[in-house]
Design a protein around this motif. Sequence first.
Motif, PDB file in Angstrom:
ATOM      1  N   PRO A 187       0.815  -1.181   0.193  1.00 13.57           N
ATOM      2  CA  PRO A 187      -0.019   0.041   0.012  1.00 13.57           C
ATOM      3  C   PRO A 187       0.853   1.157  -0.079  1.00 13.57           C
ATOM      4  CG  PRO A 187      -0.271  -1.205   2.004  1.00 13.57           C
ATOM      5  CD  PRO A 187       0.629  -1.973   1.281  1.00 13.57           C
ATOM      6  N   HIS A 221      -5.833   1.172  -6.636  1.00 11.35           N
ATOM      7  CA  HIS A 221      -4.704   0.692  -6.867  1.00 11.35           C
ATOM      8  C   HIS A 221      -4.609  -1.091  -6.939  1.00 11.35           C
ATOM      9  CE1 HIS A 221      -2.773   4.289  -6.396  1.00 11.35           C
ATOM     10  NE2 HIS A 221      -3.228   4.552  -5.042  1.00 11.35           N
ATOM     11  N   ASP A 222      -5.856  -1.584  -6.831  1.00 10.89           N
ATOM     12  CA  ASP A 222      -5.885  -3.035  -6.498  1.00 10.89           C
ATOM     13  C   ASP A 222      -5.647  -3.686  -7.972  1.00 10.89           C
ATOM     14  OD1 ASP A 222      -8.866  -3.987  -7.508  1.00 10.89           O
ATOM     15  OD2 ASP A 222      -8.714  -1.926  -6.708  1.00 10.89           O
ATOM     16  N   GLY A 242      -2.645  -6.995  -0.156  1.00 14.38           N
ATOM     17  CA  GLY A 242      -1.775  -6.434  -1.340  1.00 14.38           C
ATOM     18  C   GLY A 242      -2.666  -6.279  -2.521  1.00 14.38           C
ATOM     19  N   GLY A 243      -3.991  -6.008  -2.400  1.00 11.84           N
ATOM     20  CA  GLY A 243      -4.911  -5.850  -3.655  1.00 11.84           C
ATOM     21  C   GLY A 243      -4.911  -6.789  -4.637  1.00 11.84           C
ATOM     22  N   VAL A 300      -5.564  -1.305  -0.275  1.00 12.66           N
ATOM     23  CA  VAL A 300      -4.415  -0.656  -1.176  1.00 12.66           C
ATOM     24  C   VAL A 300      -4.904   0.559  -1.801  1.00 12.66           C
ATOM     25  CG1 VAL A 300      -2.863  -2.624  -1.604  1.00 12.66           C
ATOM     26  CG2 VAL A 300      -4.875  -2.172  -3.399  1.00 12.66           C
ATOM     27  N   SER A 341      -2.835   3.005   5.359  1.00  7.70           N
ATOM     28  CA  SER A 341      -3.795   2.618   4.468  1.00  7.70           C
ATOM     29  C   SER A 341      -5.222   2.585   4.697  1.00  7.70           C
ATOM     30  CB  SER A 341      -3.613   1.177   3.803  1.00  7.70           C
ATOM     31  OG  SER A 341      -4.000   0.170   4.882  1.00  7.70           O
TER      32      SER A 341
END
Lengths: 318, 197
Positions: free
Chosen positions: A225, A287-288, A267-268, A306, A249
């Motif tokens: 993130p 952002h994933d 972590g997406g 994320v 995050s």
Amino acid sequence: MNASFNIEIRRIRELAPGIREFSLGRSDGEDFPVYSGGSHIVLSLPLGERQHRNPYSLLGDPTVRNTWRIAVRKQEQSRGGSAWLHEQAREGMRIDISAPVNLFPLDRLGRHHILVAGGIGITPILSQARELARLGADFEVHYAYRGPEYGVFADELETLAPGRIHHYVATRREQIEFSTLLAGRPLGTHFYICGPAGMVAASMNAGAALGWPESHLHSEQFLAPTGGEPFDVELTLSNKRFTVPSDLSLLEAIEQQGVDAPYLCRGGACGQCETEVISCDGELLHHDLYLSAEERASGKKIMPCVSRLKGGCMTLKL
Amino acid sequence: MSTLAVKSQPVYQELEWDRSGTHHILFVAAEDAALAHRLLANPPPGSMTLIRLNDSANPDSAWAKQLAASARYLEAHALPETLDLLREALYASRMGTRLYLAGPEDAIWQASQLADSFGMTRDEVRQMQLGTTARPVFCVHCRTITRGVHTNIVPCSGCGRALFVRDHFSRRLGAYMGFQIDAESPGDIPAAEVIYP
Ligand code: FES
């Protein structure tokens, strides 16, 4: 939320500049459970006031139950987690970890397995290679890294599968050519990759162009993130309003409020933390690697591990 | 006695090309001129192999006639030999191959088991039932499969028990389940009716 263990850091080894390996044992002296190749655990790191949770792949032999091993690369833009492990962590310290989760399992029905690692992405590949070796399965490993000193698990891999490990060293201008690597493979071949985003994308594109179906292309990619501008959040179900500071995050900020939000990979990648956006008056910064383009465009979903909001306020169904 | 909507009974879609593949193997064990025309008039990119069971007095196959000249054509006169041709084709095939199976359930499920043994997964194989609806029937008592069953009650080709043919289908075995019908009152066997023409 997940079952967890309190562990002691038994041994720290410097593997290469910026890469450390940690051997962990249970503080109560009991054995760990057996895990499957490709699994990760989440470490809760004591960063001042708050717990900072980072996922790391287990890289040892899944059947060795007294020690688990992870390797940590110091992120240039670390928000504290990998920096703590590199600067503060000492042998003998105790921390909490989650039980293993596997988002990158082997397909046991596969007839042949191609494993590809880029840099620190070697960690889940190592445990997969060990599992395949133990099963007597047919496999090969392709390991790409920056310079000779970064091929940190080259020897371990070589003992595991002599002659079936291929090295690609960037300083020697060696690079994996995925359209060649994936061409002409027999039916029943499975491909697994863990590495930087560009490398994973290149391999998936090459596979698709050669007609590989999705069920044979496996990848794992955890995003760290990133920080960003602060923004305000309202949670309708748990009835909270707060500001997400720039160095946390959204998921971390929710947890800090004492709200139990779901997650697996942080972590997406896994989709577990998907949360419904009821309203928002800023731009969603997705952002994933999980939501589809349509889902992003709808503005109705966010992956709090994320993703964030650019300015303004958002209301979440949580 | 046969109920229609049993979940385990396979449902087949109209066969379509999977255009993400780069090599296409079409395995056909029955004639269907309209389907042959629809598929072969608009072939997918990539290479094609047609494997055909030619067991009819019908050498004028719509499949063979419509096939592009660049495609490979293989045929055999009985199912076991046609499956051997498929096995050889799969052995030589590479990732990127898609398999299409069209024919009676007995043929397409034996072919599908072959594909499984090569590690092919569901997104690489498509099936469609054509021709006879005769069933392969697995005897739950002696584990023999009796093939080409048209009736609701059939003597097991292994143990001779009178089997009632259920709609319960096992994908792993590629057959419908058959249970002894006179287990409770031996000898009390109703007349068999043709219901799988
Ligand atoms: S926890 Fe896996 S996507 Fe957010």
